[in-house]
Scaffold this motif. Structure first.
Motif, mmCIF file in Angstrom:
data_model
loop_
_atom_site.group_PDB
_atom_site.id
_atom_site.type_symbol
_atom_site.label_atom_id
_atom_site.label_comp_id
_atom_site.label_asym_id
_atom_site.label_seq_id
_atom_site.Cartn_x
_atom_site.Cartn_y
_atom_site.Cartn_z
ATOM 1 N N VAL A 297 -8.466 13.164 -8.100
ATOM 2 C CA VAL A 297 -7.356 11.909 -7.829
ATOM 3 C C VAL A 297 -6.183 12.300 -9.068
ATOM 4 N N ALA B 194 -5.173 5.801 -0.780
ATOM 5 C CA ALA B 194 -6.461 6.600 -1.069
ATOM 6 C C ALA B 194 -7.868 6.365 -0.540
ATOM 7 N N PRO B 195 -8.139 6.117 0.705
ATOM 8 C CA PRO B 195 -9.315 5.744 1.221
ATOM 9 C C PRO B 195 -10.273 6.559 1.019
ATOM 10 N N THR B 196 -11.705 6.232 1.067
ATOM 11 C CA THR B 196 -12.791 7.245 1.307
ATOM 12 C C THR B 196 -13.231 6.829 2.874
ATOM 13 N N LEU C 242 -11.325 -0.389 -10.463
ATOM 14 C CA LEU C 242 -11.053 0.980 -11.016
ATOM 15 C C LEU C 242 -10.163 1.116 -12.109
ATOM 16 N N GLU D 276 -9.964 10.631 0.641
ATOM 17 C CA GLU D 276 -11.001 11.011 -0.440
ATOM 18 C C GLU D 276 -12.132 11.267 -0.228
ATOM 19 N N ARG E 19 -4.691 -0.206 -6.613
ATOM 20 C CA ARG E 19 -6.003 -0.121 -6.254
ATOM 21 C C ARG E 19 -6.610 -1.625 -6.676
ATOM 22 N N TYR F 135 -14.096 12.665 -8.790
ATOM 23 C CA TYR F 135 -13.087 11.769 -8.256
ATOM 24 C C TYR F 135 -12.105 11.807 -9.570
ATOM 25 N N ARG G 57 0.661 5.346 -2.823
ATOM 26 C CA ARG G 57 -0.406 5.946 -1.879
ATOM 27 C C ARG G 57 -1.357 4.971 -1.601
HETATM 28 N N1 GLU Z 1 -11.010 6.319 -2.798
HETATM 29 C C1 GLU Z 1 -11.219 5.082 -3.590
HETATM 30 C C2 GLU Z 1 -11.803 3.968 -2.689
HETATM 31 O O1 GLU Z 1 -11.744 4.155 -1.479
HETATM 32 C C3 GLU Z 1 -10.026 4.811 -4.188
HETATM 33 C C4 GLU Z 1 -9.461 5.511 -5.429
HETATM 34 C C5 GLU Z 1 -8.304 5.301 -5.872
HETATM 35 O O2 GLU Z 1 -7.325 4.597 -5.499
HETATM 36 O O3 GLU Z 1 -7.740 5.710 -6.983
HETATM 37 O O4 GLU Z 1 -12.094 3.090 -3.249
#
Ligand code: GLU
Length: 305
Positions: free
Chosen positions: A186, A8-10, A204, A42, A200, A182, A6
């Protein structure tokens, strides 16, 4: 097993180089295994995120040549789904309301770890009903964590272990304003989308054990993790959203996607020298073993001709 990865951008701004790098590796891993790629916005923090940034993000991914097979609902639309998982935690007897204020949590007396995060000391863990009733403000909700070590074999970082009770404390899953955090969102989203690998940024990695704990409670299998190195400027500072001059808006106006991807791939150890290359061309040469583990120094000035 079918591989599902995936993005998962903010959507709170343009992508910066670190985001591009993590997205590239996530995509290469999935495509080199013939897997499926999922996109998820996200946007839990509705104050900081916008539909316009989400639109630009999709466009930026397309410009980079990083395609995906489906997009799942943005997190801002899923609070009713999260309610159900919150209820599961409630039914398991693991939730309790926490009335601590921000300043109490961050006070100098709170135990802090070397990275500046605090360990929740359990202040509200065993309040009586009478004590709870004496507060007038709405509480955040925390899930009790067990005194147990969580381990993972990260594709990049290798062995990683964390004891949630000692190094994190009971975790907030829903904030006092009702917004889910989050970690819960997630876990639910990755689990429901059938995500089998999470790639990622290294920043994280300490979230992985938190998410593994929730996965276990919700009955989701653990994905494979790969936490990619951070990109640093020569002075050691992390290249982040604050470096406006390096966001994809500027980079797109000065570079071709092949030039940008070629530079990132060479810095990461995926190819031997800097040369223009497309994401698609990289698929056949991509090997996890070649990816550098240490932070990557990248001189922003050197990128732009
Ligand atoms: N949404 C987070 C970000 O943009 C990434 C979260 C994830 O990959 O679990 O940094």
């Amino acid at each position: 097993m079918n591989v599902v990865g995936r993005f998962a951008p903010t959507p709170s701004g343009r992508m910066h180089l670190g985001n591009v790098f993590a997205a590239l590796i996530a995509w290469l891993s999935v495509r080199s295994q013939g897997g499926e790629m999922v996109l998820r916005m996200e946007d839990l923090d509705t104050q900081r995120t916008s539909g316009e940034y989400a639109r630009i993000l999709r466009e930026d991914l397309a410009w980079l040549g990083l395609d995906y097979d489906r997009e799942t609902s943005p997190q801002s639309m899923r609070s009713q789904v999260y309610d159900r998982y919150f209820q599961t935690l409630q039914d398991l007897g693991l939730l309790y309301p926490c009335y601590c204020t921000r300043s109490q949590l961050h006070s100098v007396n709170a135990p802090h770890l070397s990275d500046g995060t605090y360990v929740y000391p359990g202040t509200c863990r065993d309040l009586t009903e009478t004590q709870r009733a004496s507060f007038t403000r709405s509480p955040a909700w925390r899930v009790r964590v067990p005194d147990r070590v969580w381990t993972l074999e990260d594709r990049v970082q290798g062995h990683f272990a964390l004891n949630l009770a000692w190094q994190c404390g009971d975790m907030v899953v829903r904030r006092a304003d009702g917004v889910y955090v989050y970690q819960l969102a997630v876990t639910v989203d990755d689990g429901e989308a059938g995500v089998t690998e999470v790639v990622r940024g290294m920043d994280l990695i300490s979230s992985a054990p938190r998410q593994m704990y929730l996965q276990e409670l919700f009955g989701f299998p653990h994905p494979v993790y790969g936490h990619v190195p951070m990109l640093l400027a020569p002075d050691g500072r992390r290249l982040s959203k604050r470096d406006r001059d390096l966001d994809l808006g500027i980079l797109r106006s000065r570079l071709t996607p092949q030039a940008l991807i070629g530079t990132l791939a060479a810095c990461a150890g995926l190819i031997d020298r800097v040369e223009p290359i497309s994401a698609k061309e990289l698929v056949s040469v991509f090997r996890w073993e070649n990816l550098r583990r240490e932070d990557i120094i990248l001189d922003p000035a050197g990128l732009i001709p």
